[in-house]
Design an enzyme around this catalytic site. Structure first.
Site, PDB file in Angstrom:
ATOM      1  N   CYS A   3     -54.630  38.533  32.715  1.00 29.25           N
ATOM      2  CA  CYS A   3     -53.724  39.087  33.730  1.00 29.25           C
ATOM      3  C   CYS A   3     -53.070  40.337  33.132  1.00 29.25           C
ATOM      4  CB  CYS A   3     -52.697  38.054  34.188  1.00 29.25           C
ATOM      5  SG  CYS A   3     -51.555  37.492  32.905  1.00 29.25           S
ATOM      6  N   ARG A   9     -49.444  34.402  34.557  1.00 27.56           N
ATOM      7  CA  ARG A   9     -50.636  33.824  35.190  1.00 27.56           C
ATOM      8  C   ARG A   9     -51.711  33.386  34.210  1.00 27.56           C
ATOM      9  NH1 ARG A   9     -51.630  38.885  38.889  1.00 27.56           N
ATOM     10  NH2 ARG A   9     -50.699  39.787  37.015  1.00 27.56           N
ATOM     11  N   ASP A 121     -48.935  38.069  41.270  1.00 30.39           N
ATOM     12  CA  ASP A 121     -48.043  38.177  40.111  1.00 30.39           C
ATOM     13  C   ASP A 121     -46.680  37.565  40.454  1.00 30.39           C
ATOM     14  OD1 ASP A 121     -46.487  38.956  38.002  1.00 30.39           O
ATOM     15  OD2 ASP A 121     -47.160  41.049  38.000  1.00 30.39           O
TER      16      ASP A 121
HETATM   17  P1  4NP Z   1     -48.453  38.228  34.310  1.00 29.43           P
HETATM   18  O1  4NP Z   1     -47.014  38.693  34.888  1.00 29.43           O
HETATM   19  O2  4NP Z   1     -49.372  39.412  34.421  1.00 29.43           O
HETATM   20  O3  4NP Z   1     -48.859  37.107  35.245  1.00 29.43           O
HETATM   21  O4  4NP Z   1     -48.221  37.773  32.884  1.00 29.43           O
HETATM   22  C1  4NP Z   1     -46.360  39.805  34.369  1.00 29.43           C
HETATM   23  C2  4NP Z   1     -45.605  39.686  33.220  1.00 29.43           C
HETATM   24  C3  4NP Z   1     -44.926  40.785  32.712  1.00 29.43           C
HETATM   25  C4  4NP Z   1     -45.004  41.993  33.370  1.00 29.43           C
HETATM   26  C5  4NP Z   1     -45.763  42.112  34.519  1.00 29.43           C
HETATM   27  C6  4NP Z   1     -46.449  41.019  35.022  1.00 29.43           C
HETATM   28  N1  4NP Z   1     -44.292  43.112  32.871  1.00 29.43           N
HETATM   29  O5  4NP Z   1     -44.323  44.175  33.517  1.00 29.43           O
HETATM   30  O6  4NP Z   1     -43.670  43.031  31.797  1.00 29.43           O
END
Ligand code: 4NP
Length: 150
Positions: A3, A9, A121
């Protein structure tokens, strides 16, 4: 499992798939890991909110965040991406057509009724976002384990 941040995720997908293959008595046949296309959270445990929601379902998420790298295409048979941004980033990293052929969207394994054709997300969402991700991943990972061991 890939992800953006590797703190919501994909570590959840890693934990759900580990649990699914373990319940199938099949854990020894799988090498499961997760990574992010972004590097902001390298070295961190998954997001506390995702850990809490996962723990309610009996999943202990203890993955340490890392960024995806080119050698992942050598080390894994399939690279499962959570959304189309992840997919585009991974396609850009692929070195060969064979690398590209390893990229599969998680949504391809979702069978439950949902308005989403990707794993949304949850980072800027509330509790419902985290629960939805876990619902989608439990459905998809069960189907993935079945499809890939058939
Ligand atoms: P992930 O969610 O892609 O599901 O781990 C996110 C976690 C952190 C960030 C964006 C999405 N971020 O911008 O820090």
């Amino acid at each position: 499992m890939v992800c953006l941040g590797n703190i919501c995720r994909s570590p959840a997908a890693e934990g759900v798939l580990r649990s699914v293959v373990s319940a199938r008595g099949d854990a020894g046949r799988w090498e499961i890991d997760s990574a992010g296309t972004g590097g902001w959270h390298i070295g961190q445990l998954p997001d506390k909110r995702m850990r809490v929601h996962a723990l309610r379902r009996g999943l202990n998420l203890d993955h340490i965040c890392r960024q995806v790298h080119g050698s992942d295409f050598d080390d894994f048979d399939i690279i499962v991406v959570m959304d189309s941004d992840n997919e585009q980033n991974l396609r850009a990293m692929a070195r060969t057509i064979a690398d590209e052929d390893k990229i599969v969207p998680m949504s391809a394994f979702v069978s439950m009724a949902t308005r989403y054709d990707y794993i949304p997300d949850p980072y800027y969402e509330g509790a419902e976002g985290f629960e939805l991700v876990l619902d989608l991943l439990e459905d998809a990972c069960a189907n993935m384990a079945e499809a890939l061991t058939r």
